[in-house]
Design an enzyme around this catalytic site. Structure first.
Site, short mmCIF file in Angstrom:
data_model
loop_
_atom_site.label_atom_id
_atom_site.label_comp_id
_atom_site.label_asym_id
_atom_site.label_seq_id
_atom_site.Cartn_x
_atom_site.Cartn_y
_atom_site.Cartn_z
N GLN A 126 22.53 39.90 39.09
CA GLN A 126 23.58 38.98 38.63
C GLN A 126 23.65 37.73 39.52
O GLN A 126 24.02 37.83 40.69
CB GLN A 126 24.93 39.71 38.69
N GLY A 127 23.34 36.58 38.96
CA GLY A 127 23.38 35.34 39.72
C GLY A 127 24.60 34.52 39.36
O GLY A 127 24.47 33.50 38.65
N SER A 129 27.75 34.27 41.91
CA SER A 129 28.37 33.69 43.11
C SER A 129 27.43 32.74 43.84
O SER A 129 26.21 32.92 43.82
CB SER A 129 28.76 34.80 44.08
N GLU A 244 32.76 44.42 33.60
CA GLU A 244 32.39 44.83 34.96
C GLU A 244 33.56 45.56 35.61
O GLU A 244 33.40 46.61 36.22
CB GLU A 244 32.02 43.58 35.78
N ASN A 377 40.29 41.86 45.06
CA ASN A 377 41.54 42.51 44.68
C ASN A 377 42.72 41.54 44.69
O ASN A 377 43.66 41.69 43.90
CB ASN A 377 41.79 43.72 45.58
N GLU A 378 42.66 40.53 45.56
CA GLU A 378 43.73 39.52 45.56
C GLU A 378 43.75 38.78 44.22
O GLU A 378 44.80 38.51 43.65
CB GLU A 378 43.54 38.51 46.70
C1 LIG Z 1 28.54 43.75 48.56
C2 LIG Z 1 28.71 42.62 47.60
C3 LIG Z 1 27.91 42.55 46.49
C4 LIG Z 1 28.02 41.46 45.63
N1 LIG Z 1 27.15 41.37 44.56
C5 LIG Z 1 27.17 40.26 43.80
C6 LIG Z 1 26.18 40.06 42.79
O1 LIG Z 1 25.30 40.92 42.57
N2 LIG Z 1 26.21 38.92 42.08
C7 LIG Z 1 27.16 37.95 42.27
O2 LIG Z 1 27.15 36.95 41.57
N3 LIG Z 1 28.11 38.11 43.22
C8 LIG Z 1 28.13 39.23 44.00
N4 LIG Z 1 29.07 39.38 44.99
C9 LIG Z 1 29.98 38.26 45.25
C10 LIG Z 1 31.43 38.55 44.93
O3 LIG Z 1 31.67 38.49 43.56
C11 LIG Z 1 32.25 37.49 45.71
O4 LIG Z 1 32.09 37.81 47.08
C12 LIG Z 1 33.70 37.51 45.34
O5 LIG Z 1 33.88 36.97 44.07
C13 LIG Z 1 34.54 36.71 46.35
O6 LIG Z 1 34.04 35.43 46.51
P1 LIG Z 1 33.72 34.85 47.96
O7 LIG Z 1 32.92 35.83 48.71
O8 LIG Z 1 33.17 33.48 47.77
O9 LIG Z 1 35.15 34.76 48.69
P2 LIG Z 1 36.25 33.67 48.48
O10 LIG Z 1 36.41 33.37 47.04
O11 LIG Z 1 35.96 32.52 49.38
O12 LIG Z 1 37.54 34.43 48.97
C14 LIG Z 1 37.80 34.64 50.37
C15 LIG Z 1 39.13 35.40 50.47
O13 LIG Z 1 40.19 34.62 49.91
C16 LIG Z 1 40.86 35.34 48.86
N5 LIG Z 1 41.21 34.42 47.78
C17 LIG Z 1 40.40 33.50 47.19
N6 LIG Z 1 41.08 32.83 46.23
C18 LIG Z 1 42.32 33.36 46.21
C19 LIG Z 1 43.50 33.10 45.42
N7 LIG Z 1 43.48 32.18 44.44
N8 LIG Z 1 44.59 33.84 45.65
C20 LIG Z 1 44.62 34.79 46.63
N9 LIG Z 1 43.54 35.06 47.41
C21 LIG Z 1 42.41 34.37 47.20
C22 LIG Z 1 39.85 36.37 48.39
O14 LIG Z 1 40.49 37.50 47.82
C23 LIG Z 1 39.13 36.72 49.68
O15 LIG Z 1 39.87 37.67 50.39
C24 LIG Z 1 29.00 40.46 45.85
C25 LIG Z 1 29.85 40.57 46.96
C26 LIG Z 1 29.71 41.62 47.83
C27 LIG Z 1 30.63 41.70 49.01
#
Ligand SMILES: Cc1cc2nc3c(=O)[nH]c(=O)nc-3n(C[C@H](O)[C@H](O)[C@H](O)COP(=O)(O)OP(=O)(O)OC[C@H]3O[C@@H](n4cnc5c(N)ncnc54)[C@H](O)[C@@H]3O)c2cc1C
Length: 391
Positions: A126-127, A129, A244, A377-378
């Site tokens: 899945q591409g 993020s 998902e 979860n947030e």
């Molecule tokens: C082990 C693992 C596997 C993954 N696999 C995939 C994959 O296969 N393909 C893919 O596309 N992605 C994948 N992901 C990415 C995942 O979907 C993102 O990490 C996730 O959506 C969070 O985005 P971010 O890491 O950019 O954090 P951010 O969006 O930068 O968030 C950082 C923190 O801020 C909080 N936050 C952000 N916005 C808000 C808001 N509006 N209100 C309250 N809190 C907020 C978040 O909850 C988090 O705690 C994976 C992630 C992990 C950890």
């Protein structure tokens, strides 16, 4: 509301349990039982066994391999697979890209991709993020510029699970940089063997290699790999993310891990304070199971709601509490890492000893991911605040 299973559903559960018992290779069951790393080959072998039985994609349209079951039957299958314990079919294939292609794809795309997807002849990743585009997914910047019969893709994806295994990647790409954020995005299928793709591994805090960075450098993708309409990829993304999260209730896994924990706690004569905490998590799990059945029952009657967010949120919170219990039972031994390889998780030794306890920490760390991926979860709480509380 009657949440008890019907006679037919109970008979169905027995049929499923018997089949899994008979068909699941012992080597895979043992690895899962011991919380050890299962390989790509294990995953493919097991999914093909399920697919041959017609049980890999029961939720798909019948003409593409679906079983035409009720939501409760699908729930039972999933719970029994998790409790076996065995791996559920590869989510990227069966819950993500498969349903998107079945819903938005052309007849040619369905014919080309769906049978291979169900049988895991193609391993998908899945591409979505990117650096700076996770929770705010619509901020993604990977660009696809039209050039004759191709798109030329440039950019970077992040946290791509099992990109190092994958044959194909389904991507959200920006096809109209001028449009409003959500409106300039398209859903593109890209062959991982295409020139210009580089996969770089990320080793996580538990020492595992599951996730990667994927770089696109002038990657040429035929236009026939576009799913749906150009610039309407956000519709596919929303459809996919709902599927998902629904798969994240994980009741079977939590039950299985709690059952084993209880066994050790009993053998180790754990103190009453620990047993009280264990009972509290067990009650939470029971409540979560009831909520899941209530949501499924409502959905069978056509109701729509924030069900997938509730299931994702509670399911993952409970799984994380279970790892906290394991760590607490292991005590100081949990600080030691005695894993043989980088991907081993829980061990299932007969009794709690330093060796058993030494593999608990990696799972504790690994499962922190559960509250991040699939929409953190947030973010699920924000959705619930909006949909349930009207905030
Ligand atoms: C082990 C693992 C596997 C993954 N696999 C995939 C994959 O296969 N393909 C893919 O596309 N992605 C994948 N992901 C990415 C995942 O979907 C993102 O990490 C996730 O959506 C969070 O985005 P971010 O890491 O950019 O954090 P951010 O969006 O930068 O968030 C950082 C923190 O801020 C909080 N936050 C952000 N916005 C808000 C808001 N509006 N209100 C309250 N809190 C907020 C978040 O909850 C988090 O705690 C994976 C992630 C992990 C950890």
């Amino acid at each position: 509301m009657d949440l008890s299973f019907t006679k037919e559903e109970l008979a169905f559960r027995t049929e499923v349990r018997d089949f899994i018992k008979k068909s699941l290779p012992e080597s895979i069951r043992a690895k899962m039982q011991d919380g050890k790393f299962t390989s790509k080959e294990d995953m493919v072998t097991w999914q093909r066994i399920l697919n041959a039985k017609g049980w890999a994609v029961p939720h798909w349209p019948v003409e593409w391999g679906g079983a035409g079951w009720t939501a409760i039957q699908r729930y039972i299958l999933r719970e029994e697979i998790e409790a076996a314990p065995a791996m559920t079919p590869l989510s990227f294939n069966v819950n993500m890209v498969g349903p998107v292609i079945a819903h938005f794809g052309t007849p040619e795309q369905k014919q080309r991709f769906l049978p291979r997807c169900a049988n895991i002849d193609d391993w998908w990743c899945q591409g979505f993020s990117e650096p700076g585009a996770g929770s705010d997914l619509a901020g993604l910047r990977t660009a696809a510029r039209r050039d004759g019969n191709h798109y030329v893709v440039n950019g970077q994806k992040m946290w791509t699970t099992y990109a190092h295994y994958a044959d194909w990647i389904f991507c959200l790409v920006r096809t109209d940089p001028q449009a409003k954020k959500q409106e300039g995005i398209s859903f593109l299928l890209i062959d991982m063997k295409s020139p210009g793709i580089t996969v770089k591994s990320i080793v996580t805090i538990d020492g595992a290699h599951e996730v990667n960075e994927v770089f696109f450098d002038d990657v040429r993708v035929p236009v026939e790999n576009l799913i749906g309409t150009e610039n309407r990829g956000w519709d596919c993304a929303k459809f996919l993310l709902g599927n998902e999260r629904t798969g994240m209730a994980r009741i079977g896994i939590s039950k299985e891990r709690l059952k084993y924990l209880k066994k050790i706690a009993e053998e180790e004569d754990a103190d009453p304070g620990f047993l009280q905490k264990l009972a509290a998590v067990e009650i939470e799990l029971k409540a979560h199971e009831m909520t899941t059945l209530r949501i499924l029952s409502a959905e069978q009657r056509g109701a729509k709601g924030p069900g997938s967010s509730i299931l994702k949120l509670r399911g993952t919170e409970i799984m994380q509490s279970i790892t906290e219990l394991y760590l607490s039972l292991a005590g100081p031994f949990g600080l030691q890492s005695r894993r043989e390889g980088p991907d081993e998780h829980l061990s299932n030794e007969e009794a709690l000893d330093p060796e058993w306890a030494g593999v608990i920490a990696p799972t504790y760390f690994n499962w922190r991911k559960l509250s991040i991926y699939g929409g953190s979860n947030e973010i699920q709480k924000n959705i619930l605040a909006k949909m349930v509380l009207g905030l």
